[in-house]
Design an enzyme around this catalytic site. Structure first.
Site, PDB file in Angstrom:
ATOM      1  N   LYS A  13     -74.710 -55.814 -59.936  1.00 41.53           N
ATOM      2  CA  LYS A  13     -73.506 -56.213 -60.683  1.00 41.53           C
ATOM      3  C   LYS A  13     -73.846 -57.064 -61.901  1.00 41.53           C
ATOM      4  CE  LYS A  13     -69.965 -55.395 -57.315  1.00 41.53           C
ATOM      5  NZ  LYS A  13     -68.746 -55.767 -56.653  1.00 41.53           N
ATOM      6  N   LYS A  56     -72.979 -45.254 -55.526  1.00 40.55           N
ATOM      7  CA  LYS A  56     -71.864 -45.301 -54.567  1.00 40.55           C
ATOM      8  C   LYS A  56     -70.514 -45.196 -55.279  1.00 40.55           C
ATOM      9  CE  LYS A  56     -70.489 -50.018 -53.881  1.00 40.55           C
ATOM     10  NZ  LYS A  56     -69.578 -50.748 -53.068  1.00 40.55           N
ATOM     11  N   LYS A  87     -64.835 -49.031 -57.128  1.00 34.15           N
ATOM     12  CA  LYS A  87     -63.575 -49.304 -57.844  1.00 34.15           C
ATOM     13  C   LYS A  87     -63.837 -49.512 -59.318  1.00 34.15           C
ATOM     14  CE  LYS A  87     -61.795 -52.295 -54.175  1.00 34.15           C
ATOM     15  NZ  LYS A  87     -62.952 -53.188 -53.967  1.00 34.15           N
TER      16      LYS A  87
END
Ligand code: AQP
Length: 332
Positions: free
Chosen positions: A111, A194, A197
Site C-alpha cells: 500500500k 488480489k 476495493k
C-alpha cells in the site's frame, strides 16, 4: 464460549472477494459463536478518504452484513470509531511492539508503494490497531481472507508479548479461520493481483451491489487464455486467471474446486463464463437488492449501529480497564 471478531474497511466498492473471503463465512459462524462484526472506519483513515463517502460506505458495509444474512439481534454490528477502547488499547500494544515486527508486513509495503517515506504512521501501525480490535474483546477466533493471515499472526505475537511482559495469561492468542474455495479472490483483469476495493479499474472486480448486466459484462470481459479448462488441479494452478474463475464458481456453488473442475473440464471459456455469470447473478443479485433496500433507510442502519456500539462497549471497556491496571496506569 468462543468469541469471533472480524471487520471490513468502509473504503467503498465492497466486492466478491470481501464476500467470499469474509462476510459469507461469518453467516454460518453466527450459529456456533458469539460474534462481533465491526466496520473498521479508523482503519479506512490510514489512506485518504472523502468524509461524506466514508460515512456512506460505513452504512453500505453495515447493509452488506445484514443483506448477506448476519442477524443484528444475535451478533454485535458496530463501527470501530464509536468504541474508543480500540484506539486506547492500541497505544498500550504499540508500546510493546518491536519495529522489526512491523517492518515485515507485506500489506504496508504494497500500500505504501514507492512513496514509502511519505506513507502515514497510521498505515504503518495498522496491524497494531487490528490486534487491539481483536484483543479488546478477548476474541478467540478471527475469520478472514488469506491476505490478512500475516496481520493475524502479528496479533498473536502482540498478545503473547503483553502476556509475557506482565507474566500472566491475560489475552487469548486468537486463531485465524480461513475457509472455502476462494480464500483469495484475484482481480478479473490480472490473476496475480488480489481483487481489491481500491483497484482503479472497475472491470477488475465484481461489486456486491452490481446488477445482473454489470456482473455478466465483467465476467464476459474477464481475462482468460484461449485453451479449454483442464482436467487436473495441477494444470489449472498453472493458469492463474482460469484458476481464479473456477475458484469463484466453486465458492459460490458451495463445492470444492475439484468437484467444480470435474463439471467443466474440457469445456471452453465462453460456456464456463455463462454458467459463472448465472450463478453470480443468482447469489449477488439477491444480496445487492437487499443492500439497496436497506441503504434507502439510513435511520434503520444507524439504529443497528447504535445498539451494536452499546453492546460492544459493554465488553471492551472492562477489558481495557484491566489492561490499563495491569500496565500500571493509575485510575484515581
Ligand atoms: N480479494 C480477496 N479475496 C478474499 N478475501 C478478501 N478480503 C479482501 N480482499 C479479498 C477479505 O475481506 C475482509 C475485509 O477486507 P478489508 O476491508 O479489511 O480490506 P483489505 O483486506 O485491505 O481488502 P480490500 O477489499 O482490497 O480493500 P482495500 O482496497 O481498501 O485495501 C478481510 O477479511 C479480507 O481478508
Amino acid at each position: 464460549m468462543n468469541r469471533i471478531f472480524s471487520g471490513v474497511q468502509p473504503t467503498g466498492n465492497l466486492h466478491l472477494g470481501n464476500y467470499l473471503g469474509a462476510i459469507r463465512n461469518w453467516v454460518a459462524l453466527q450459529n456456533e459463536y458469539e460474534c462481533i462484526f465491526c466496520i473498521v472506519d479508523l482503519h479506512a483513515l490510514t489512506l485518504p478518504q472523502d468524509p461524506d463517502e466514508l460515512r456512506a460506505s460505513t452504512r453500505e458495509v453495515t447493509a452488506a452484513y445484514i443483506a448477506a444474512g448476519i442477524d443484528p439481534e444475535r451478533c454485535i454490528i458496530f463501527n470501530q470509531s464509536m468504541v474508543p477502547a480500540h484506539a486506547e488499547l492500541a497505544w498500550l500494544l504499540a508500546c510493546l511492539t518491536p519495529l522489526g515486527w512491523l517492518n515485515r508486513m507485506t500489506q504496508f509495503k504494497e500500500k505504501a508503494g514507492k512513496q514509502r517515506e511519505m506513507a502515514g504512521l497510521g498505515l504503518y501501525s495498522y496491524p497494531v490497531l487490528m490486534a487491539a480490535d481483536i484483543l479488546v474483546y478477548k476474541a478467540t477466533h478471527v475469520p478472514v481472507g488469506e491476505d490478512q493471515k500475516q496481520h493475524l499472526e502479528l496479533a498473536r505475537d502482540i498478545a503473547g508479548a503483553f502476556n509475557r511482559r506482565y507474566d500472566r495469561d491475560f489475552f487469548p492468542l486468537p486463531e485465524p479461520q480461513i475457509f472455502g474455495a476462494a480464500t483469495r479472490v484475484m482481480s478479473l483483469r490480472d490473476g496475480t493481483k488480489k481483487m481489491s476495493k481500491s483497484d482503479s479499474s472497475d472491470f477488475s472486480r465484481i461489486n456486491m451491489t452490481d446488477d445482473a448486466q454489470a456482473i455478466t459484462l465483467k465476467i464476459r470481459r474477464a481475462k482468460t487464455d484461449p485453451l479449454p479448462l483442464p482436467s487436473t488441479i495441477a494444470d489449472l494452478e498453472r493458469r492463474p486467471e482460469a484458476d481464479n474463475l473456477l475458484g469463484i464458481y466453486a465458492a459460490l456453488a458451495g463445492m470444492s474446486r475439484e468437484v467444480a473442475l470435474t463439471r467443466f473440464a474440457g469445456r471452453n471459456f465462453s460456456e464456463f463464463k455463462e454458467a459463472l455469470s448465472e450463478l453470480s447473478v443468482e447469489v449477488l443479485g439477491r444480496i445487492g437488492g437487499e443492500m439497496r433496500r436497506l441503504m434507502a433507510d439510513p435511520g434503520y442502519i444507524d439504529a443497528v449501529l447504535r445498539r451494536g456500539v452499546e453492546r460492544a462497549r459493554a465488553i471492551a471497556e472492562p477489558v481495557l480497564r484491566e489492561a490499563q491496571q495491569i500496565s500500571g496506569l493509575l485510575r484515581p
